[in-house]
Design an enzyme around this catalytic site. Structure first.
Site, PDB file in Angstrom:
ATOM      1  N   LYS A 115      37.050  81.647 -44.316  1.00  0.00           N
ATOM      2  CA  LYS A 115      37.153  80.232 -44.689  1.00  0.00           C
ATOM      3  C   LYS A 115      36.574  79.983 -46.079  1.00  0.00           C
ATOM      4  O   LYS A 115      37.038  79.091 -46.781  1.00  0.00           O
ATOM      5  CB  LYS A 115      36.460  79.352 -43.639  1.00  0.00           C
ATOM      6  N   LYS A 197      47.812  85.991 -36.328  1.00  0.00           N
ATOM      7  CA  LYS A 197      48.037  85.180 -35.132  1.00  0.00           C
ATOM      8  C   LYS A 197      48.715  83.863 -35.507  1.00  0.00           C
ATOM      9  O   LYS A 197      48.667  83.437 -36.661  1.00  0.00           O
ATOM     10  CB  LYS A 197      46.724  84.943 -34.377  1.00  0.00           C
ATOM     11  N   LYS A 200      47.219  77.223 -36.543  1.00  0.00           N
ATOM     12  CA  LYS A 200      47.613  75.883 -36.976  1.00  0.00           C
ATOM     13  C   LYS A 200      47.373  75.661 -38.459  1.00  0.00           C
ATOM     14  O   LYS A 200      47.919  74.741 -39.033  1.00  0.00           O
ATOM     15  CB  LYS A 200      46.954  74.802 -36.124  1.00  0.00           C
TER      16      LYS A 200
END
Ligand code: TRP
Length: 334
Positions: A115, A197, A200
């Site tokens: 992140k 994966k 979102k």
């Protein structure tokens, strides 16, 4: 709450669209746990603040996610369904846990590093603290089992370490939680790149099916999904793309992978992809209808959340009082 049953805690952030991967890999697996365990299911809004949010959207997403939980089968009469920020003890316990967490171990967290790379202009303390707040969520309820996807195992490991460290330093206080991982579906991949994966936060729209996508969007995304170079509908290690689609098909239709391989033997990818889309649509349409109905019923949702916050708050207070006492804080005079 039943004291003999084990406690289960899990949460999802109210950011962006909940994906088919989140549903098949997480939320769907929560419903069968409700009869066997004391379950707490939380909308972790405080975690969302670690990346920039539009306040009005965060508010809407939070309520939408509550409605979605219920639409997916979380029964507020069986489970404690609540919003993280409604129980102030989450943030307070996080502070105490901060005093036993080391900067070094937080700095090594893979999600923190990821992140930080993605949001290089906003590497805030909350981002680094994220796993401590998550540990607080879990430890506050004396949680024994935490249903999580593979990407969260490092965070759970930290929660265990912090529990053990605190218990070692101040005597037994927290239950040491264990991960509850699922047999299947815990790693639905992107439709465009099977090495990642289905997430979102993926910027490529075609990579991700949202639980709230309409029929046409779902059909289109599966049509465009990447495939493997031969034409066989077969589950195999060297056929990651088709294996991913087969997994989705099997989880949505209830048909085993073997039966599905047999059904689509000799048929082209086009026909197969259409069938996958149809199976997904059959699963998501009733959820969408129920989510919409519930999201419009503000009074009902407020009642659920009020009850959830009260139930969770009672348990949280018990643990936090104990923690404050153990570390030597003077209890409040009443
Ligand atoms: N970090 C989790 C995720 O992104 C969400 C989360 C926050 C969570 N607190 C939790 C999951 C506690 C399980 C238990 O998926």
């Amino acid at each position: 709450m039943d004291n003999v049953k084990k406690t289960v805690f899990s949460g999802v952030q109210p950011t962006g669209k909940i994906t088919l991967g989140n549903y098949l890999g997480a939320i769907r697996n929560w419903t069968p746990l409700q009869d066997e365990y004391n379950c707490l299911y939380c909308v972790v809004d405080l975690h969302s603040l670690t990346v920039a949010q539009v306040p009005a959207e965060l508010r809407k997403n939070t309520m939408d996610l509550v409605a979605l939980y219920i639409a997916c089968g979380i029964d507020p009469n069986k489970s404690t369904l609540f919003i993280q920020s409604h129980v102030h003890q989450h943030a307070e316990l996080a502070w105490i846990l901060d005093t036993v967490a080391y900067i070094g171990e937080l700095n090594r967290m893979t999600q923190f590093k990821d992140k930080s790379r993605k949001h290089a202009d906003n590497i805030n303390m909350g981002l680094m603290n994220y796993p401590v707040l998550m540990a607080s969520d879990i430890l506050l309820y004396q949680t024994e089992l935490v249903p999580i996807g593979k990407d969260q195992t490092q965070h759970l490991e930290l929660a265990r370490d912090l529990a053990e460290r605190f218990n070692g330093r101040y005597s037994d206080t927290f239950a040491v939680p264990e991960a509850l991982t699922y047999k299947s579906g815990s790693s639905i991949k992107s439709l465009q790149d099977t090495s990642v994966k289905m997430s979102k936060s993926d910027p490529n729209e075609n990579a991700v099916v949202s639980l709230m996508d309409d029929k046409d969007a779902i059909a289109r995304k599966f049509k465009r999904a990447v495939t493997d170079c031969d034409t066989a509908v077969r589950f195999a290690e060297d056929k990651a793309a088709i294996s991913n689609l087969l997994t989705i098909y099997s989880l949505c239709s209830g048909e085993s992978i073997e039966k599905a391989e047999f059904r689509f033997a000799g048929k082209g990818y086009g026909e197969f992809k259409q069938a996958v889309a149809d199976a997904v649509i059959a699963v998501v349409e009733p959820i969408q209808a129920e989510q919409k109905r519930l999201a419009a019923d503000k009074a009902y949702l407020e009642g659920v959340l009020k009850q959830g916050a009260e139930q969770a708050g009672r348990l949280a207070r018990r643990t936090l009082d104990k923690v404050y006492r153990k570390v030597g804080l003077v209890g409040r005079f009443r």
